[in-house]
Design a protein around this motif. Structure first.
Motif, PDB file in Angstrom:
ATOM      1  N   UNK A   1       0.551  -1.484  -0.447  1.00 52.96           N
ATOM      2  CA  UNK A   1       0.134  -0.175  -0.047  1.00 52.96           C
ATOM      3  C   UNK A   1       0.812   1.604   0.087  1.00 52.96           C
ATOM      4  N   UNK A   2       1.601   1.566   0.908  1.00 53.14           N
ATOM      5  CA  UNK A   2       2.569   2.148   0.567  1.00 53.14           C
ATOM      6  C   UNK A   2       3.488   2.873  -0.337  1.00 53.14           C
ATOM      7  N   UNK A   3       3.720   1.215  -1.359  1.00 52.43           N
ATOM      8  CA  UNK A   3       5.047   1.646  -2.694  1.00 52.43           C
ATOM      9  C   UNK A   3       3.365   1.994  -3.543  1.00 52.43           C
ATOM     10  N   UNK A   4       2.667   1.869  -3.641  1.00 47.96           N
ATOM     11  CA  UNK A   4       1.555   2.333  -4.608  1.00 47.96           C
ATOM     12  C   UNK A   4       1.134   4.164  -4.629  1.00 47.96           C
ATOM     13  N   UNK A   5       1.267   4.106  -2.962  1.00 43.06           N
ATOM     14  CA  UNK A   5       0.868   5.512  -2.254  1.00 43.06           C
ATOM     15  C   UNK A   5       1.972   6.152  -2.992  1.00 43.06           C
ATOM     16  N   UNK A   6       3.393   6.233  -2.902  1.00 44.39           N
ATOM     17  CA  UNK A   6       4.366   7.004  -3.748  1.00 44.39           C
ATOM     18  C   UNK A   6       4.638   7.211  -4.751  1.00 44.39           C
ATOM     19  N   UNK A   7       3.478   6.184  -5.540  1.00 47.83           N
ATOM     20  CA  UNK A   7       3.794   6.342  -7.383  1.00 47.83           C
ATOM     21  C   UNK A   7       2.295   6.918  -7.652  1.00 47.83           C
ATOM     22  N   UNK A   8       1.049   6.910  -6.566  1.00 42.86           N
ATOM     23  CA  UNK A   8       0.016   7.881  -7.197  1.00 42.86           C
ATOM     24  C   UNK A   8       0.331   9.342  -6.589  1.00 42.86           C
ATOM     25  N   UNK A   9       0.825  10.016  -5.471  1.00 43.30           N
ATOM     26  CA  UNK A   9       1.241  10.820  -4.853  1.00 43.30           C
ATOM     27  C   UNK A   9       2.166  11.299  -5.838  1.00 43.30           C
ATOM     28  N   UNK A  10       3.019  11.167  -6.351  1.00 45.11           N
ATOM     29  CA  UNK A  10       3.802  11.350  -7.549  1.00 45.11           C
ATOM     30  C   UNK A  10       3.116  12.023  -8.814  1.00 45.11           C
ATOM     31  N   UNK A  11       2.014  10.919  -9.371  1.00 41.97           N
ATOM     32  CA  UNK A  11       1.008  10.523 -10.454  1.00 41.97           C
ATOM     33  C   UNK A  11       0.224  12.139 -10.050  1.00 41.97           C
ATOM     34  N   UNK A  12       0.128  11.966  -9.062  1.00 42.88           N
ATOM     35  CA  UNK A  12      -0.867  13.082  -8.560  1.00 42.88           C
ATOM     36  C   UNK A  12       0.048  15.143  -8.494  1.00 42.88           C
ATOM     37  N   UNK A  13       1.197  14.453  -8.494  1.00 44.69           N
ATOM     38  CA  UNK A  13       2.001  16.030  -8.576  1.00 44.69           C
ATOM     39  C   UNK A  13       2.332  16.300  -9.489  1.00 44.69           C
ATOM     40  N   UNK A  14       2.376  15.553 -11.005  1.00 47.63           N
ATOM     41  CA  UNK A  14       2.606  15.871 -12.091  1.00 47.63           C
ATOM     42  C   UNK A  14       1.176  16.925 -13.164  1.00 47.63           C
ATOM     43  N   UNK A  15      -0.425  15.783 -12.473  1.00 46.16           N
ATOM     44  CA  UNK A  15      -1.294  15.875 -12.939  1.00 46.16           C
ATOM     45  C   UNK A  15      -2.227  17.204 -12.528  1.00 46.16           C
ATOM     46  N   UNK A  16      -1.603  17.853 -11.837  1.00 44.03           N
ATOM     47  CA  UNK A  16      -1.491  19.407 -10.574  1.00 44.03           C
ATOM     48  C   UNK A  16      -1.221  20.621 -11.568  1.00 44.03           C
ATOM     49  N   UNK A  17      -0.198  20.385 -12.170  1.00 40.72           N
ATOM     50  CA  UNK A  17       0.927  21.264 -13.610  1.00 40.72           C
ATOM     51  C   UNK A  17      -0.522  20.661 -14.467  1.00 40.72           C
ATOM     52  N   UNK A  18      -0.800  20.130 -14.705  1.00 39.81           N
ATOM     53  CA  UNK A  18      -1.036  20.475 -15.688  1.00 39.81           C
ATOM     54  C   UNK A  18      -0.772  19.132 -16.897  1.00 39.81           C
ATOM     55  N   UNK A  19       0.388  18.126 -17.039  1.00 45.82           N
ATOM     56  CA  UNK A  19       1.084  16.805 -17.022  1.00 45.82           C
ATOM     57  C   UNK A  19       0.639  15.626 -17.327  1.00 45.82           C
ATOM     58  N   UNK A  20       0.325  15.318 -18.362  1.00 48.79           N
ATOM     59  CA  UNK A  20       0.242  13.939 -18.808  1.00 48.79           C
ATOM     60  C   UNK A  20       1.306  13.166 -18.220  1.00 48.79           C
ATOM     61  N   UNK A  21       0.236  11.772 -18.221  1.00 45.72           N
ATOM     62  CA  UNK A  21       1.950  11.184 -17.197  1.00 45.72           C
ATOM     63  C   UNK A  21       0.778   9.534 -17.604  1.00 45.72           C
ATOM     64  N   UNK A  22       1.960   8.570 -17.704  1.00 44.24           N
ATOM     65  CA  UNK A  22       2.664   7.438 -18.125  1.00 44.24           C
ATOM     66  C   UNK A  22       2.562   6.616 -16.612  1.00 44.24           C
ATOM     67  N   UNK A  23       2.154   5.783 -16.542  1.00 39.11           N
ATOM     68  CA  UNK A  23       2.000   5.250 -14.779  1.00 39.11           C
ATOM     69  C   UNK A  23       2.557   3.825 -15.413  1.00 39.11           C
TER      70      UNK A  23
END
Length: 337
Positions: free
Chosen positions: A213-235
């Motif tokens: 759960x911590x591993x995926x939380x890190x991944x998704x928080x990183x993704x959210x940091x990108x999309x908050x800036x309007x940056x399309x992202x591939x996970x």
């Protein structure tokens, strides 16, 4: 003789080499050049003896050898006799030289590869994602206004080809890639050891309940940091539990939608033999348990599993999608990992 594979015709490899006017020595040189351009690290020698064993059917070429052969001869695996073609699979992939861009062959190669993305459920709009990726690639060369940002989740079982396909999307679009393993591995390994476990554990309750759960939380928080800036992202990550959990996916879609971002779950299909081959080939310590207890591991895998939400699929059984991605990279002159 080597292990017999269904549909394997070693004589076709020799026929292709001779049709290109190459000796075994010259074919080895060219194969090494292609592998270096494509950053394929699994063929360090490509000596005449190894190539001869492939052509005589004594040794079945490994996955990186097969990819390099396909690039060298500009052919698919069925073309080269490595296996029988899947139903409806393209077995002729003819391209003009990489430096001939005037006829648009590189555009056709990209579109052909991207069309491997298909609807995995009735509600999924595969045309939308296909067009977003192609448009983003074209904008990198021609300019243009950005679309509404997207978040692509590339999921599937270990060894299915997720990372290769995610990298291909990134090379086309210029969007950032967040790959769970390199992003979170140092944290995961130290956390497992701190909790009294094995740094390479990926199968016990300790990993699944305390660390994953911590591993995926890190991944998704990183993704959210990108999309908050309007940056399309591939996970890219397995996303087994996540994509099969409608509530988890709905929460993600709601959060992303509130920021004006569309979410596209992409599921990568693969077959057991190919997964085992690729897992064995990458020789990652975290895969040791799977390889040592393969039957036990496969008993936990449902190859028919699909996300419980509208999703897209890329059929990479027998490496078909990765082969097309390689061909498209070659047509673009963008052979890098």
């Amino acid at each position: 003789m080597g292990k017999q594979r269904a549909g394997w015709r070693p004589d076709r490899l020799r026929e292709q080499r001779e049709a290109h006017g190459l000796t075994l020595e010259k074919a080895g040189e060219r194969l090494r050049e292609v592998a270096e351009q494509a950053n394929l690290k699994g063929i360090p020698a490509a000596n005449p003896q190894t190539l001869w064993q492939h052509e005589q059917g004594e040794v079945y070429p490994g996955p990186h050898y097969r990819r390099a052969y396909c690039l060298l001869y500009r052919a698919t695996e069925p073309d080269l006799g490595f296996r029988a073609a899947l139903p409806g699979e393209e077995t002729s992939f003819k391209l003009t030289p990489m430096d001939d861009r005037l006829n648009g062959s590189h555009v056709l190669a990209v579109e052909r590869a991207i069309h491997r993305i298909a609807p995995g459920s009735d509600e999924a709009d595969h045309f939308d994602l296909q067009q977003r990726i192609i448009d983003a690639w074209k904008r990198r060369h021609t300019g243009g206004d950005p679309h509404r940002p997207v978040l692509i989740l590339v999921g599937g079982f270990a060894g299915s080809g997720k990372t290769e396909l995610a990298r291909f999307f990134v090379q086309l679009t210029g969007w950032p890639l967040l790959d769970k393993d390199p992003l979170t591995r140092p944290l995961v390994e130290r956390l497992l050891v701190a909790l009294g476990g094995d740094a390479n554990d990926r199968h016990t309750e300790l990993y699944r309940e305390k660390v994953r759960p911590v591993e995926y939380d890190c991944l998704m928080q990183s993704a959210m940091a990108n999309i908050r800036c309007g940056i399309s992202t591939v996970l890219t990550a397995p996303f087994i539990s996540e994509m099969t959990d409608p509530a988890w996916m709905q929460r993600l879609s709601n959060r992303a939608g509130a920021m004006g971002v569309d979410v596209f779950p992409v599921w990568v299909l693969c077959d057991e033999e190919s997964m085992r081959e690729y897992i064995g080939f990458r020789s990652a310590a975290r895969d040791a348990w799977k390889l040592q207890r393969w039957d036990e591991y496969m008993a936990t895998i449902d190859l028919e599993l699909r996300p419980a939400v509208p999703h897209l699929v890329v059929d990479n059984r027998l490496g078909t999608a990765v082969t097309l991605a390689d061909q498209a990279r070659q047509a673009m002159g963008a052979m890098y990992a």
